[in-house]
Design an enzyme around this catalytic site. Structure first.
Site, PDB file in Angstrom:
ATOM      1  N   HIS A  37       9.359  -9.877   0.769  1.00  0.00           N
ATOM      2  CA  HIS A  37       7.804  -9.828   1.397  1.00  0.00           C
ATOM      3  C   HIS A  37       7.377 -11.270   1.294  1.00  0.00           C
ATOM      4  CE1 HIS A  37       8.031  -5.947  -1.639  1.00  0.00           C
ATOM      5  NE2 HIS A  37       7.550  -5.776  -0.165  1.00  0.00           N
ATOM      6  N   SER A 186      11.850  -3.633  -3.959  1.00  0.00           N
ATOM      7  CA  SER A 186      11.096  -3.204  -5.291  1.00  0.00           C
ATOM      8  C   SER A 186      12.053  -2.304  -6.187  1.00  0.00           C
ATOM      9  CB  SER A 186       9.852  -2.750  -4.953  1.00  0.00           C
ATOM     10  OG  SER A 186       9.144  -3.926  -4.085  1.00  0.00           O
TER      11      SER A 186
END
Length: 291
Positions: A37, A186
């Site tokens: 990210h 994640s």
């Protein structure tokens, strides 16, 4: 860095930037930020005057029994990481802000959404296409940034932009990996130490498939079978799919030619992980292509 929680606040923020003649980059995320990210955010920082990151765990892209409730969330940590990466504003709406009572409108990209992850997660890409369309409408960015770990998602969003005439440029960024090759996600947080070792099966299988093609293998079934054996040689692995597909259409291949997508989805223990590599075959010479 500002934290905005309403659509009205985002539109006011964007209006101010537009009045100053500033370009806007959007980085859509579901939060629990990792280096993948942050690479998107830093790329957006280099290419735009203003960077907005959305952090929203989108319920419409989760199916029954999936990990919506346990998906990792830590907004305070995300705020620190985003600010350090140069993000100017975070849009962190509630579910009610994005999907108010009586919400009934969805976006479906047909064909591309029906294969690979779309086949095993029905409705997933309808949810993705819907929330991304809403974000494009709310933020109205000049550019939006997506990682190639979610290759199918990137292809679908590019088609969405083309078909619905969104005036936004889609920028894709190569997969960011751990030192040993595991694609950052994640969901890696869910893995036990033993499962973390087995998670390397995805990367190793993709490396094997790529090597076979570079060495001259052109039978897609042979490549799929070799990748499958590699994954199943690790404990606690269960295959969702092993694919050798056309990188543009996402259709399965029999003979390997052109731009080829090697893609895998594997359950490691109770965690579903995905990864992919692109191999370019031109004039019967193959090479790994990160773009």
């Amino acid at each position: 860095m500002e934290v905005l929680t309403t659509i009205a606040a985002v539109r006011e923020f964007v209006e101010g930037a537009r009045k100053r003649g500033q370009s806007i980059g959007l980085v859509p995320t579901m939060g629990y930020l990792h280096e993948g990210h942050l690479t998107l955010a830093r790329t957006a920082r280099e290419q735009n005057d203003v960077v907005i990151m959305s952090i929203f765990v989108n319920p419409t892209q989760f199916g029954p029994g999936e990990d919506l409730e346990r998906y990792p969330r830590d907004l305070e940590r995300d705020k620190r990481l985003a600010a350090a990466a140069g993000v100017d504003a975070i849009f962190a709406p509630s579910v009610e802000e994005m999907y108010p009572s009586g919400y009934a409108t969805y976006v479906q990209v047909e064909g591309l959404s029906d294969v690979l992850c779309g086949a095993s997660r029905p409705g997933h890409f309808r949810g993705v296409a819907t929330v991304v369309s809403k974000l494009f409408n709310i933020v109205q960015p000049d550019r939006a940034y997506f990682g190639l770990k979610d290759y199918q998602q990137a292809v679908i969003i590019k088609r969405l932009v083309r078909d619905l005439n969104f005036p936004v440029e889609i920028i894709t960024v190569p997969t960011v990996r751990e030192q040993d090759g595991l694609a950052m996600s994640s969901r890696n947080k869910y893995l036990s130490p033993e499962e973390r070792r087995s998670a390397l099966s995805l990367y190793r299988a993709l490396q094997l498939g790529t090597r076979l093609i570079v060495e001259g293998e052109r039978n897609a079934a042979v490549v799929r079978e070799a990748m499958t054996r590699e994954i199943l040689s690790y404990p606690d692995t269960r295959i969702d799919y092993v694919a050798v597909n056309d990188a543009a259409t996402l259709e399965p291949l029999d003979a390997i030619r052109g731009r080829v997508l090697l893609a895998v989805a594997v359950w490691v223990g109770g965690t579903r992980l995905i990864d992919n590599m692109i191999v370019e075959v031109k004039d019967d010479v193959a090479h790994h292509d990160e773009k």
